[in-house]
Design a protein around this motif. Structure first.
Motif, mmCIF file in Angstrom:
data_model
loop_
_atom_site.group_PDB
_atom_site.id
_atom_site.type_symbol
_atom_site.label_atom_id
_atom_site.label_comp_id
_atom_site.label_asym_id
_atom_site.label_seq_id
_atom_site.Cartn_x
_atom_site.Cartn_y
_atom_site.Cartn_z
ATOM 1 N N LYS A 1 -11.354 20.360 13.752
ATOM 2 C CA LYS A 1 -10.128 20.705 14.464
ATOM 3 C C LYS A 1 -9.845 19.559 15.420
ATOM 4 N N PRO A 2 -9.333 18.441 14.897
ATOM 5 C CA PRO A 2 -9.181 17.245 15.728
ATOM 6 C C PRO A 2 -8.147 17.427 16.823
ATOM 7 N N HIS A 3 -8.373 16.686 17.905
ATOM 8 C CA HIS A 3 -7.398 16.664 18.984
ATOM 9 C C HIS A 3 -6.192 15.845 18.544
ATOM 10 N N TYR B 1 -11.847 4.050 11.954
ATOM 11 C CA TYR B 1 -10.804 4.455 11.004
ATOM 12 C C TYR B 1 -9.865 5.471 11.651
ATOM 13 N N LEU B 2 -10.445 6.495 12.282
ATOM 14 C CA LEU B 2 -9.629 7.518 12.936
ATOM 15 C C LEU B 2 -8.884 6.948 14.143
ATOM 16 N N TYR B 3 -9.595 6.167 14.938
ATOM 17 C CA TYR B 3 -9.040 5.599 16.170
ATOM 18 C C TYR B 3 -7.848 4.692 15.889
ATOM 19 N N PHE B 4 -8.018 3.729 14.999
ATOM 20 C CA PHE B 4 -6.925 2.805 14.696
ATOM 21 C C PHE B 4 -5.786 3.505 13.966
ATOM 22 N N GLY B 5 -6.106 4.493 13.144
ATOM 23 C CA GLY B 5 -5.063 5.228 12.437
ATOM 24 C C GLY B 5 -4.189 6.038 13.372
ATOM 25 N N PRO C 1 -8.304 -3.757 11.740
ATOM 26 C CA PRO C 1 -8.336 -4.447 10.451
ATOM 27 C C PRO C 1 -6.983 -5.041 10.081
ATOM 28 N N SER C 2 -7.014 -6.007 9.196
ATOM 29 C CA SER C 2 -5.790 -6.692 8.773
ATOM 30 C C SER C 2 -4.988 -5.864 7.772
ATOM 31 N N PHE C 3 -5.533 -4.766 7.313
ATOM 32 C CA PHE C 3 -4.827 -3.904 6.357
ATOM 33 C C PHE C 3 -4.360 -2.630 7.060
ATOM 34 N N PRO C 4 -3.343 -1.957 6.514
ATOM 35 C CA PRO C 4 -2.850 -0.728 7.160
ATOM 36 C C PRO C 4 -3.854 0.410 7.061
ATOM 37 N N ILE C 5 -3.848 1.259 8.079
ATOM 38 C CA ILE C 5 -4.736 2.422 8.120
ATOM 39 C C ILE C 5 -3.879 3.672 8.297
ATOM 40 N N SER C 6 -4.181 4.701 7.511
ATOM 41 C CA SER C 6 -3.454 5.963 7.603
ATOM 42 C C SER C 6 -3.769 6.670 8.913
ATOM 43 N N ALA C 7 -2.823 7.437 9.377
ATOM 44 C CA ALA C 7 -3.024 8.201 10.612
ATOM 45 C C ALA C 7 -3.698 9.533 10.302
ATOM 46 N N ASP C 8 -4.844 9.471 9.644
ATOM 47 C CA ASP C 8 -5.569 10.689 9.282
ATOM 48 C C ASP C 8 -6.273 11.275 10.498
ATOM 49 N N SER C 9 -6.511 12.566 10.443
ATOM 50 C CA SER C 9 -7.268 13.212 11.512
ATOM 51 C C SER C 9 -8.676 13.569 11.058
ATOM 52 N N GLN C 10 -8.958 13.397 9.767
ATOM 53 C CA GLN C 10 -10.290 13.685 9.246
ATOM 54 C C GLN C 10 -10.521 12.812 8.016
ATOM 55 N N PRO C 11 -11.639 12.084 7.959
ATOM 56 C CA PRO C 11 -11.896 11.237 6.793
ATOM 57 C C PRO C 11 -12.177 12.072 5.549
ATOM 58 N N ASP C 12 -11.850 11.526 4.392
ATOM 59 C CA ASP C 12 -12.125 12.205 3.129
ATOM 60 C C ASP C 12 -12.655 11.179 2.133
ATOM 61 N N ALA C 13 -12.794 11.577 0.889
ATOM 62 C CA ALA C 13 -13.353 10.684 -0.121
ATOM 63 C C ALA C 13 -12.470 9.449 -0.306
ATOM 64 N N TYR C 14 -11.169 9.616 -0.202
ATOM 65 C CA TYR C 14 -10.261 8.487 -0.378
ATOM 66 C C TYR C 14 -10.409 7.480 0.758
ATOM 67 N N SER C 15 -10.617 7.968 1.972
ATOM 68 C CA SER C 15 -10.724 7.070 3.120
ATOM 69 C C SER C 15 -12.062 6.351 3.186
ATOM 70 N N ALA C 16 -13.046 6.775 2.399
ATOM 71 C CA ALA C 16 -14.368 6.152 2.428
ATOM 72 C C ALA C 16 -14.291 4.669 2.088
ATOM 73 N N GLN C 17 -13.423 4.306 1.165
ATOM 74 C CA GLN C 17 -13.265 2.896 0.794
ATOM 75 C C GLN C 17 -12.727 2.095 1.976
#
Length: 195
Positions: free
Chosen positions: A33-35, A99-103, A146-162
């Motif tokens: 339950k992310p903030h 990943y979460l922070y930058f997203g 990072p030099s690449f775009p990062i999604s604004a996710d609130s929870q990592p998943d299998a797709y974000s592992a890469q």
């Protein structure tokens, strides 16, 4: 990841698949339950999991990790050095948090990570180590956006592992420092007994 493994002096420090799938953040109760980001609100609130305690400060762009290698459950496998396993978890947690922070914070450019590692049962290989060996955190690193775009996710998943793995790949090793005692502990080949 090879740059980090070379820096830490061990080729088996980081597994290509294990690093991005580590448990510390993926199963986090704090992130289930992310903030929603508001000025000064932390993404984590003293999150604890398997010997790691994570505390963040969004305003200063910092993440503090406390690790207790004695709390790590060593599974049967090739790696039994609890310090290597703790470092693997620290790097995984730091990259996942980045990943979460930058997203969620597109205006932030750096994240400073400090890790304090408990020294249960570890003795120095040399009696000549100085008092400075005990000063400061065991590991500090700066993770740049990072030099690449990062999604604004609130929870990592299998797709974000890469993406998390790619964040590790882009860490500038000149902005990573490790205490000499931890370097020595990482080189030990046998598991340290918890006391």
């Amino acid at each position: 990841m090879r740059k980090l493994a070379a820096l830490f002096g061990t080729a088996c420090l980081i597994g290509a698949t294990g690093i991005a799938q580590a448990g510390p953040v993926a199963s986090s109760a704090a992130l289930s339950k992310p903030h929603i980001y508001e000025s000064g609100v932390a993404l984590l609130s003293r999150y604890e999991h398997d010997g790691l305690v994570l505390t963040d400060n969004v305003q200063t762009g910092s993440l503090s990790i406390q690790a207790d290698p004695a709390a790590i459950q060593v599974m049967s496998g090739a790696e039994s050095n609890r310090y290597r396993l703790a470092l693997k978890d620290i790097l995984s947690a730091a990259a996942t948090y980045a990943y979460l922070y930058f997203g969620q914070h597109p205006d932030k450019m750096t994240l400073v990570v400090t890790a304090d590692v408990q020294r249960d049962g570890f003795s120095h290989a040399s009696a000549s180590t100085g008092a400075d060996d005990n000063a400061g955190p065991a590991l500090t690193m700066e993770i740049a956006r990072p030099s690449f775009p990062i999604s604004a996710d609130s929870q990592p998943d299998a797709y974000s592992a890469q993406t998390i793995g790619m964040i590790l790949d882009q860490i500038d090793i000149s902005k990573v420092s490790m205490a000499p005692w931890l370097r020595s502990a990482l080189k030990k080949q046998t598991a340290l007994s918890s006391q």
